[in-house]
Scaffold this motif. Structure first.
Motif, PDB file in Angstrom:
ATOM      1  N   TYR A 116      36.823 -15.144  12.265  1.00 15.07           N
ATOM      2  CA  TYR A 116      35.905 -15.143  13.408  1.00 15.07           C
ATOM      3  C   TYR A 116      34.966 -13.934  13.352  1.00 15.07           C
ATOM      4  CZ  TYR A 116      34.314 -16.528  18.038  1.00 15.07           C
ATOM      5  OH  TYR A 116      33.543 -16.985  19.085  1.00 15.07           O
ATOM      6  N   THR A 117      35.503 -12.782  12.988  1.00 12.06           N
ATOM      7  CA  THR A 117      34.669 -11.581  12.873  1.00 12.06           C
ATOM      8  C   THR A 117      33.616 -11.764  11.792  1.00 12.06           C
ATOM      9  OG1 THR A 117      36.531 -10.198  13.574  1.00 12.06           O
ATOM     10  CG2 THR A 117      34.695  -9.090  12.504  1.00 12.06           C
ATOM     11  N   ASP A 118      33.988 -12.381  10.675  1.00 10.01           N
ATOM     12  CA  ASP A 118      33.015 -12.677   9.617  1.00 10.01           C
ATOM     13  C   ASP A 118      31.902 -13.587  10.149  1.00 10.01           C
ATOM     14  OD1 ASP A 118      34.326 -11.161   7.759  1.00 10.01           O
ATOM     15  OD2 ASP A 118      35.260 -12.851   6.721  1.00 10.01           O
ATOM     16  N   ALA A 119      32.290 -14.574  10.966  1.00  8.20           N
ATOM     17  CA  ALA A 119      31.300 -15.484  11.533  1.00  8.20           C
ATOM     18  C   ALA A 119      30.314 -14.731  12.425  1.00  8.20           C
ATOM     19  CB  ALA A 119      31.997 -16.588  12.321  1.00  8.20           C
ATOM     20  N   LEU A 120      30.812 -13.790  13.222  1.00 14.04           N
ATOM     21  CA  LEU A 120      29.940 -12.999  14.087  1.00 14.04           C
ATOM     22  C   LEU A 120      29.001 -12.123  13.260  1.00 14.04           C
ATOM     23  CD1 LEU A 120      32.311 -11.866  16.993  1.00 14.04           C
ATOM     24  CD2 LEU A 120      30.938 -13.952  16.771  1.00 14.04           C
ATOM     25  N   CYS A 121      29.509 -11.571  12.164  1.00 13.73           N
ATOM     26  CA  CYS A 121      28.663 -10.755  11.280  1.00 13.73           C
ATOM     27  C   CYS A 121      27.522 -11.582  10.692  1.00 13.73           C
ATOM     28  CB  CYS A 121      29.504 -10.146  10.161  1.00 13.73           C
ATOM     29  SG  CYS A 121      30.665  -8.869  10.704  1.00 13.73           S
ATOM     30  N   LEU A 122      27.831 -12.826  10.317  1.00 10.68           N
ATOM     31  CA  LEU A 122      26.803 -13.714   9.769  1.00 10.68           C
ATOM     32  C   LEU A 122      25.755 -14.059  10.824  1.00 10.68           C
ATOM     33  CD1 LEU A 122      28.959 -16.127   7.587  1.00 10.68           C
ATOM     34  CD2 LEU A 122      27.233 -14.510   6.766  1.00 10.68           C
ATOM     35  N   ILE A 123      26.197 -14.254  12.068  1.00 11.86           N
ATOM     36  CA  ILE A 123      25.252 -14.534  13.155  1.00 11.86           C
ATOM     37  C   ILE A 123      24.328 -13.339  13.369  1.00 11.86           C
ATOM     38  CG2 ILE A 123      25.068 -14.894  15.645  1.00 11.86           C
ATOM     39  CD1 ILE A 123      27.647 -16.568  15.451  1.00 11.86           C
ATOM     40  N   LEU A 124      24.897 -12.138  13.365  1.00 17.36           N
ATOM     41  CA  LEU A 124      24.081 -10.936  13.531  1.00 17.36           C
ATOM     42  C   LEU A 124      23.074 -10.782  12.398  1.00 17.36           C
ATOM     43  CD1 LEU A 124      26.770  -8.345  14.710  1.00 17.36           C
ATOM     44  CD2 LEU A 124      24.963  -9.388  16.097  1.00 17.36           C
ATOM     45  N   MET A 125      23.503 -11.075  11.185  1.00 15.00           N
ATOM     46  CA  MET A 125      22.595 -10.980  10.040  1.00 15.00           C
ATOM     47  C   MET A 125      21.449 -11.973  10.176  1.00 15.00           C
ATOM     48  SD  MET A 125      21.752  -9.577   7.172  1.00 15.00           S
ATOM     49  CE  MET A 125      23.088  -8.793   6.265  1.00 15.00           C
ATOM     50  N   SER A 126      21.762 -13.182  10.630  1.00 13.84           N
ATOM     51  CA  SER A 126      20.729 -14.197  10.819  1.00 13.84           C
ATOM     52  C   SER A 126      19.717 -13.758  11.879  1.00 13.84           C
ATOM     53  CB  SER A 126      21.383 -15.519  11.228  1.00 13.84           C
ATOM     54  OG  SER A 126      20.406 -16.491  11.539  1.00 13.84           O
ATOM     55  N   ILE A 127      20.224 -13.222  12.989  1.00 14.10           N
ATOM     56  CA  ILE A 127      19.333 -12.764  14.064  1.00 14.10           C
ATOM     57  C   ILE A 127      18.498 -11.577  13.590  1.00 14.10           C
ATOM     58  CG2 ILE A 127      19.238 -11.764  16.372  1.00 14.10           C
ATOM     59  CD1 ILE A 127      21.792 -13.303  17.023  1.00 14.10           C
ATOM     60  N   GLN A 128      19.130 -10.632  12.869  1.00 19.91           N
ATOM     61  CA  GLN A 128      18.410  -9.459  12.390  1.00 19.91           C
ATOM     62  C   GLN A 128      17.237  -9.844  11.494  1.00 19.91           C
ATOM     63  OE1 GLN A 128      18.829  -5.493  12.498  1.00 19.91           O
ATOM     64  NE2 GLN A 128      16.843  -6.500  12.334  1.00 19.91           N
ATOM     65  N   GLN A 129      17.474 -10.759  10.565  1.00 23.81           N
ATOM     66  CA  GLN A 129      16.395 -11.156   9.664  1.00 23.81           C
ATOM     67  C   GLN A 129      15.323 -11.952  10.402  1.00 23.81           C
ATOM     68  OE1 GLN A 129      17.415 -11.754   5.402  1.00 23.81           O
ATOM     69  NE2 GLN A 129      19.471 -12.158   6.178  1.00 23.81           N
ATOM     70  N   ASP A 130      15.738 -12.727  11.401  1.00 25.01           N
ATOM     71  CA  ASP A 130      14.777 -13.456  12.213  1.00 25.01           C
ATOM     72  C   ASP A 130      13.873 -12.474  12.964  1.00 25.01           C
ATOM     73  OD1 ASP A 130      13.897 -16.104  13.328  1.00 25.01           O
ATOM     74  OD2 ASP A 130      14.489 -15.146  15.208  1.00 25.01           O
ATOM     75  N   VAL A 131      14.472 -11.400  13.493  1.00 23.01           N
ATOM     76  CA  VAL A 131      13.702 -10.379  14.210  1.00 23.01           C
ATOM     77  C   VAL A 131      12.691  -9.718  13.279  1.00 23.01           C
ATOM     78  CG1 VAL A 131      13.861  -8.096  15.286  1.00 23.01           C
ATOM     79  CG2 VAL A 131      15.410  -9.914  15.990  1.00 23.01           C
ATOM     80  N   LEU A 132      13.126  -9.390  12.069  1.00 23.45           N
ATOM     81  CA  LEU A 132      12.230  -8.740  11.112  1.00 23.45           C
ATOM     82  C   LEU A 132      11.076  -9.648  10.713  1.00 23.45           C
ATOM     83  CD1 LEU A 132      14.889  -6.986   8.850  1.00 23.45           C
ATOM     84  CD2 LEU A 132      13.321  -5.881  10.464  1.00 23.45           C
ATOM     85  N   LEU A 133      11.337 -10.943  10.651  1.00 27.25           N
ATOM     86  CA  LEU A 133      10.292 -11.893  10.259  1.00 27.25           C
ATOM     87  C   LEU A 133       9.344 -12.232  11.399  1.00 27.25           C
ATOM     88  CD1 LEU A 133      12.388 -14.357   8.060  1.00 27.25           C
ATOM     89  CD2 LEU A 133      10.527 -12.898   7.257  1.00 27.25           C
ATOM     90  N   THR A 134       9.867 -12.276  12.620  1.00 27.08           N
ATOM     91  CA  THR A 134       9.052 -12.739  13.758  1.00 27.08           C
ATOM     92  C   THR A 134       8.604 -11.625  14.687  1.00 27.08           C
ATOM     93  OG1 THR A 134      10.992 -13.121  15.176  1.00 27.08           O
ATOM     94  CG2 THR A 134      10.304 -14.930  13.725  1.00 27.08           C
TER      95      THR A 134
END
Length: 280
Positions: free
Chosen positions: A165-183
Motif C-alpha cells: 500500500y505504501t508503494d502504491a501511495l508513492c507511485l500516486i505521489l510520483m504521478s501527481i508530481q510529474q503532472d504538476v511539473l508538466l502543467t
C-alpha cells in the motif's frame, strides 16, 4: 487525397507539420501567408533545420484549424507544454458521456468502482464502491469525501503500513508530481504538499517510486473487519485517443478494486446504501 505520413529521421514536429499540411491540402506558400511567415522558413521547419517558436506553433495550429488534441500533439513535439482547457463533466454537451459512465460503473458491480477527473476529484461511484468504503470509514463520513487521492491516503492507517500500500501511495505521489511539473497546476501542487504530509508516507517517496514500475494497476492490502485482504487496483483511462490522451480533457479515470481471491466479492451486499454521486 494523398496524405504525407511517411516515417523518416526528421524531428517529430517536422513530420507532424508535413502531415497536417497535407491533410488540409495547404501549400507551404499558403501556410506562410496564413501565419505571416515565409515559405522558406516553413521549408526549414519541415526539414528540421530550425526549431519553431511557441508563437509559430500556435499560429500554425490556428491556420490549420486544428482541434485541441492535435494542437497539443504539435506543441509537445516542438518541446512546449500542452495547453488544455478544463472540461465540465456536468455540462449539457457531455450528457452522453455521463450516461455512458453510469452504465459502465453499474456493469462493474459487484466490484467497487469510482470515476475521477485529472485532479482525483470523484465524479461518480457505483453501489459496490459505497458499500465497500462505508465498511472502512462509515457511510456518513464517506458522503463527505470528494477526492479519491485524499481517500486513499486517509486509509494508510487501515493498511497497517503494508509495503504494497505504501508503494502504491508513492507511485500516486510520483504521478501527481510529474503532472504538476508538466502543467504548472497550482491546485495540484497544493494537494501534493498535503498528501506528502500524510503520517506514514516515507520522506524518500520519490526515490522509492522511481524504483517501481509506474503501472496503472497494482496490488493493495487493506484491513477488512480486522483481517488483511488483498486486492488488485485497476485503473482505466477514459478520454481522447492518441499520444497526448493524458492531457486531453476531460481527463477521466475509472478505478476498480478486484479481490485477489476469485471467490470473494469486495462490494457484496451493496443494496440500500446512499451516496450523492451514485448515478440515478
Amino acid at each position: 487525397m494523398r496524405v504525407d505520413a511517411s516515417i523518416n529521421n526528421d524531428s517529430p514536429f517536422s513530420g507532424l507539420l508535413r502531415f497536417w499540411r497535407s491533410v488540409h491540402q495547404v501549400s507551404q506558400e499558403e501556410l506562410a501567408y496564413r501565419t505571416g511567415s515565409s515559405a522558406r522558413h516553413l521549408s526549414r521547419l519541415e526539414n528540421s533545420h530550425v526549431s519553431p517558436s511557441l508563437e509559430m506553433v500556435e499560429a500554425i495550429a490556428v491556420a490549420l484549424d486544428m482541434l485541441e488534441r492535435d494542437s497539443n500533439h504539435l506543441l509537445i513535439a516542438a518541446g512546449f507544454r500542452a495547453q488544455e482547457k478544463k472540461a465540465d463533466f456536468r455540462s449539457a454537451d457531455l450528457k452522453w458521456l455521463r450516461k455512458a459512465m453510469a452504465l459502465t460503473l453499474r456493469a462493474l458491480d459487484p466490484h467497487p468502482t469510482v470515476l475521477i477527473d485529472g485532479s482525483g476529484d470523484i465524479l461518480m461511484v457505483n453501489e459496490s464502491w459505497v458499500a465497500f468504503y462505508s465498511r472502512l470509514i462509515g457511510e456518513h463520513h464517506l458522503a463527505c469525501v470528494t477526492n479519491h487521492f485524499d481517500l486513499l491516503f486517509s486509509l494508510h492507517d487501515a493498511t497497517s503500513g503494508s509495503k504494497a500500500y505504501t508503494d502504491a501511495l508513492c507511485l500516486i505521489l510520483m504521478s501527481i508530481q510529474q503532472d504538476v511539473l508538466l502543467t504548472q497546476d497550482n491546485a495540484m501542487q497544493q494537494r501534493l504538499t498535503q498528501l506528502c504530509a500524510t503520517p506514514g508516507v516515507p520522506d524518500d517517496w520519490a526515490r522509492r517510486a522511481a524504483q517501481l514500475d509506474p503501472m496503472a494497476s497494482f496490488r493493495v492490502e487493506l484491513q477488512i473487519d480486522g483481517s488483511p485482504e488483498r486486492f488488485f487496483s485497476v485503473s482505466q483511462t477514459v478520454g481522447a485517443m492518441g499520444p497526448t490522451a493524458y492531457v486531453s480533457e476531460p481527463r477521466l479515470t475509472i478505478n476498480t478494486l478486484y479481490p485477489e481471491s476469485a471467490a470473494k466479492h469486495a462490494g457484496a451486499d451493496a443494496q440500500g446504501y446512499r451516496h450523492p454521486l451514485l448515478p440515478e
